[in-house]
Design a protein around this motif. Structure first.
Motif, PDB file in Angstrom:
ATOM      1  N   HIS A  92      11.399   1.319  16.530  1.00 55.13           N
ATOM      2  CA  HIS A  92      11.685   2.679  15.851  1.00 55.13           C
ATOM      3  C   HIS A  92      11.029   2.650  14.410  1.00 55.13           C
ATOM      4  N   ILE A  93      10.991   1.443  13.760  1.00 52.93           N
ATOM      5  CA  ILE A  93      10.401   1.515  12.451  1.00 52.93           C
ATOM      6  C   ILE A  93       8.962   1.546  12.403  1.00 52.93           C
ATOM      7  N   HIS A  94       8.245   0.749  13.632  1.00 55.76           N
ATOM      8  CA  HIS A  94       6.701   1.081  13.641  1.00 55.76           C
ATOM      9  C   HIS A  94       6.492   2.490  14.012  1.00 55.76           C
ATOM     10  N   GLU A  95       7.346   3.072  14.766  1.00 52.25           N
ATOM     11  CA  GLU A  95       6.987   4.592  15.168  1.00 52.25           C
ATOM     12  C   GLU A  95       7.080   5.293  14.024  1.00 52.25           C
ATOM     13  N   LEU A  96       8.248   4.982  13.080  1.00 51.12           N
ATOM     14  CA  LEU A  96       8.339   5.878  11.708  1.00 51.12           C
ATOM     15  C   LEU A  96       7.371   5.541  10.866  1.00 51.12           C
ATOM     16  N   ARG A  97       6.791   4.281  10.591  1.00 56.20           N
ATOM     17  CA  ARG A  97       5.710   4.042   9.689  1.00 56.20           C
ATOM     18  C   ARG A  97       4.307   4.828  10.361  1.00 56.20           C
ATOM     19  N   ARG A  98       4.104   4.764  11.595  1.00 57.30           N
ATOM     20  CA  ARG A  98       2.976   5.370  11.909  1.00 57.30           C
ATOM     21  C   ARG A  98       3.039   6.790  11.581  1.00 57.30           C
ATOM     22  N   GLU A  99       4.009   7.788  11.491  1.00 56.32           N
ATOM     23  CA  GLU A  99       4.141   9.050  11.523  1.00 56.32           C
ATOM     24  C   GLU A  99       4.208   9.217   9.576  1.00 56.32           C
ATOM     25  N   LEU A 100       4.911   8.228   9.250  1.00 59.97           N
ATOM     26  CA  LEU A 100       5.303   8.333   7.526  1.00 59.97           C
ATOM     27  C   LEU A 100       3.871   7.772   6.760  1.00 59.97           C
ATOM     28  N   ASP A 101       3.501   6.586   7.071  1.00 56.96           N
ATOM     29  CA  ASP A 101       2.541   6.200   6.173  1.00 56.96           C
ATOM     30  C   ASP A 101       1.221   6.060   6.667  1.00 56.96           C
ATOM     31  N   LYS A 102       0.804   5.906   7.972  1.00 56.51           N
ATOM     32  CA  LYS A 102      -0.818   5.618   8.360  1.00 56.51           C
ATOM     33  C   LYS A 102      -1.456   6.876   7.860  1.00 56.51           C
ATOM     34  N   PRO A 103      -1.124   8.040   8.007  1.00 60.69           N
ATOM     35  CA  PRO A 103      -2.045   9.092   7.669  1.00 60.69           C
ATOM     36  C   PRO A 103      -2.207   9.326   6.091  1.00 60.69           C
ATOM     37  N   PHE A 104      -1.602   8.577   5.379  1.00 60.97           N
ATOM     38  CA  PHE A 104      -1.365   8.741   3.832  1.00 60.97           C
ATOM     39  C   PHE A 104      -2.195   7.576   3.114  1.00 60.97           C
ATOM     40  N   GLY A 105      -2.619   7.912   2.013  1.00 63.82           N
ATOM     41  CA  GLY A 105      -3.128   6.577   1.113  1.00 63.82           C
ATOM     42  C   GLY A 105      -1.982   5.799   0.586  1.00 63.82           C
ATOM     43  N   LEU A 106      -0.756   6.203   0.356  1.00 67.05           N
ATOM     44  CA  LEU A 106       0.193   5.253  -0.209  1.00 67.05           C
ATOM     45  C   LEU A 106       1.406   5.026   0.685  1.00 67.05           C
ATOM     46  N   PRO A 107       1.625   3.851   1.020  1.00 63.44           N
ATOM     47  CA  PRO A 107       2.675   3.307   2.091  1.00 63.44           C
ATOM     48  C   PRO A 107       3.990   3.564   1.268  1.00 63.44           C
ATOM     49  N   LEU A 108       5.016   4.121   1.954  1.00 67.55           N
ATOM     50  CA  LEU A 108       6.183   4.301   1.129  1.00 67.55           C
ATOM     51  C   LEU A 108       7.246   3.185   1.901  1.00 67.55           C
ATOM     52  N   LEU A 109       7.239   3.003   3.284  1.00 69.29           N
ATOM     53  CA  LEU A 109       7.883   2.437   3.852  1.00 69.29           C
ATOM     54  C   LEU A 109       7.581   0.702   3.844  1.00 69.29           C
ATOM     55  N   HIS A 110       8.383   0.008   3.134  1.00 68.18           N
ATOM     56  CA  HIS A 110       8.160  -1.558   3.114  1.00 68.18           C
ATOM     57  C   HIS A 110       9.046  -2.462   3.714  1.00 68.18           C
ATOM     58  N   THR A 111       8.676  -3.482   4.481  1.00 70.18           N
ATOM     59  CA  THR A 111       9.351  -4.543   5.049  1.00 70.18           C
ATOM     60  C   THR A 111       9.724  -5.608   4.041  1.00 70.18           C
ATOM     61  N   VAL A 112      11.012  -5.947   4.125  1.00 71.74           N
ATOM     62  CA  VAL A 112      11.300  -7.107   3.308  1.00 71.74           C
ATOM     63  C   VAL A 112      11.748  -8.291   4.247  1.00 71.74           C
ATOM     64  N   PRO A 113      10.590  -9.126   4.573  1.00 71.62           N
ATOM     65  CA  PRO A 113      10.805  -9.933   5.529  1.00 71.62           C
ATOM     66  C   PRO A 113      12.206 -10.629   5.842  1.00 71.62           C
ATOM     67  N   HIS A 114      12.655 -10.560   7.004  1.00 68.33           N
ATOM     68  CA  HIS A 114      13.813 -11.378   7.528  1.00 68.33           C
ATOM     69  C   HIS A 114      15.246 -10.734   6.694  1.00 68.33           C
ATOM     70  N   VAL A 115      15.132  -9.520   6.368  1.00 66.87           N
ATOM     71  CA  VAL A 115      16.265  -8.712   5.496  1.00 66.87           C
ATOM     72  C   VAL A 115      16.390  -7.536   5.876  1.00 66.87           C
ATOM     73  N   GLY A 116      15.388  -6.554   5.641  1.00 65.57           N
ATOM     74  CA  GLY A 116      15.417  -5.018   5.833  1.00 65.57           C
ATOM     75  C   GLY A 116      14.328  -4.171   5.524  1.00 65.57           C
ATOM     76  N   TYR A 117      14.660  -2.868   4.915  1.00 63.34           N
ATOM     77  CA  TYR A 117      13.459  -2.186   4.788  1.00 63.34           C
ATOM     78  C   TYR A 117      13.793  -1.633   3.416  1.00 63.34           C
ATOM     79  N   ARG A 118      12.651  -0.826   2.939  1.00 60.14           N
ATOM     80  CA  ARG A 118      12.930  -0.218   1.472  1.00 60.14           C
ATOM     81  C   ARG A 118      11.829   1.047   1.495  1.00 60.14           C
TER      82      ARG A 118
END
Length: 181
Positions: free
Chosen positions: A114-140
């Motif tokens: 679900h995060i991958h699908e959200l990132r594909r719609e939210l970040d991929k088409p735009f220059g600045l990524p907003l969705l960031h993974t904090v490894p082994h913890v969560g998302y910001r």
């Protein structure tokens, strides 16, 4: 006339040349303060959540980035709303799993999908990524992947804004993700 047109078409502020750098800096700080105060209540009166160029309308159930509507699944919408609720704070994986599936999360990597699908719609088409993974913890959700709270304006942000304003003679929008309690 240009000032009125700029403000009517969505600009938060308008600055004409020549301008004083201190005035520009003060205007940017004021815009950021306004954004923090608006979101300190969780959302504005219209049911809108914002972070940088992202807007989510909870009441009408839509999200847009740079004015373009995002096509989100119901699960993606719930994830995005939760990320916006605490932006720029961290949302732990376990919290999202509890929110989405209660005490019985699915086996495997459903959340990651679900995060991958959200990132594909939210970040991929735009220059600045907003969705960031904090490894082994969560998302910001933040324009700055290292951001952990509502920051002061960094000098380089002000300098970049001044350079852009000098080139364009307008400052249309300056917003970072404010902390949402």
């Amino acid at each position: 006339e240009d000032r009125v047109l700029g403000l009517q078409t969505g600009a938060d502020d308008y600055l004409v040349k020549p301008f004083a750098f201190r005035e520009l800096e003060a205007r940017i700080r004021a815009l950021l303060r306004r954004g923090r105060l608006q979101s300190a209540k969780g959302m504005d009166r219209g049911g809108l959540w914002t972070c940088a160029d992202l807007t989510l309308n909870e009441e009408e159930h839509w999200a847009a980035r740079q004015g373009r509507r995002l096509r989100l699944s119901p699960t993606g919408f719930r994830i995005l709303k939760e990320l916006l609720r605490v932006a720029p704070g961290l949302v732990r994986r376990q919290h999202l799993e509890q929110l989405l599936w209660g005490d019985e999360p699915p086996e495997g990597s459903a959340l990651r999908t679900h995060i991958h699908e959200l990132r594909r719609e939210l970040d991929k088409p735009f220059g600045l990524p907003l969705l960031h993974t904090v490894p082994h913890v969560g998302y910001r959700l933040s324009p700055d992947p290292a951001e952990g709270g509502a920051p002061d304006i960094a000098p380089d942000v002000v300098a970049d804004a001044a350079a852009n304003a000098a080139a364009n003679a307008t400052v249309r929008e300056a917003s970072l993700c404010p902390a949402n309690p």
